[in-house]
Design a protein around this motif. Sequence first.
Motif, short mmCIF file in Angstrom:
data_model
loop_
_atom_site.label_atom_id
_atom_site.label_comp_id
_atom_site.label_asym_id
_atom_site.label_seq_id
_atom_site.Cartn_x
_atom_site.Cartn_y
_atom_site.Cartn_z
N LYS A 4 0.84 -1.28 -0.05
CA LYS A 4 -0.05 0.19 -0.05
C LYS A 4 0.98 1.35 0.07
O LYS A 4 0.41 2.15 0.62
CB LYS A 4 -0.97 0.00 1.24
N ASP B 200 -0.46 3.64 -5.09
CA ASP B 200 -2.01 3.56 -5.42
C ASP B 200 -1.68 2.82 -6.66
O ASP B 200 -0.84 3.24 -7.59
CB ASP B 200 -2.58 4.87 -5.54
N TYR C 106 0.49 3.40 -11.80
CA TYR C 106 1.04 3.66 -10.16
C TYR C 106 1.34 4.93 -9.89
O TYR C 106 1.54 5.89 -10.53
CB TYR C 106 2.39 2.84 -10.08
N CYS D 6 1.43 6.94 -2.92
CA CYS D 6 0.35 7.05 -2.24
C CYS D 6 0.64 8.08 -1.25
O CYS D 6 1.72 7.90 -0.19
CB CYS D 6 -0.06 5.61 -1.52
N HIS E 31 -2.57 6.89 3.49
CA HIS E 31 -2.52 5.59 3.49
C HIS E 31 -3.80 5.06 3.96
O HIS E 31 -3.69 3.67 4.38
CB HIS E 31 -1.47 5.20 4.42
N HIS F 52 -10.10 8.61 -6.13
CA HIS F 52 -9.37 9.54 -7.00
C HIS F 52 -10.33 9.93 -8.14
O HIS F 52 -11.03 9.54 -8.64
CB HIS F 52 -8.12 8.66 -7.83
N GLU G 176 -6.86 12.90 -4.61
CA GLU G 176 -7.43 12.03 -3.81
C GLU G 176 -8.72 12.69 -3.31
O GLU G 176 -8.60 13.87 -3.05
CB GLU G 176 -6.37 11.72 -2.49
#
Length: 143
Positions: A55, A58, A68, A71, A74, A79, A90
């Motif tokens: 994680k 993203d 990708y 992130c 967390h 999105h 986000e």
Amino acid sequence: MVKRVTRPRTLIVEELKHSDAFSTARMIYSGLQARGKKVGIATVYRNLQIMADGKEVDTLQVHGETFYRLCRDHHHHHHLICRECGKAVELEIPGFEEWTRLRAESLGFSDVSHSLELFGLCAACRLRESKGDDGQHRRLSSD
């Protein structure tokens, strides 16, 4: 289990920090090569998968390809993504998680997971489009 911070992983993270956009492993690899960083493509793919499992990044599946993004938040989130340049923001949707859980339960479902990605055109791409600039585009969505 403590994860080792390897040189390739550090380079990939640095590459991802350059953008808020989602990028493919090949795009990340190309960016590293352009900066003179010697990391094999298989190493990039392997590290991105490890980072996704942990994680740390993203992921987004579009047309069978994985994109990708580092992130920044967390906990579970969604999105809003520019379909031209891949820039992502986000989103927090108040009440959505609770509504999803309650609706699933009312239909007899449990242990439900979901992913919500919204696609649009960011202000910079909209401006570029209005000026007729059809420069290099990464088009993420066919919407």
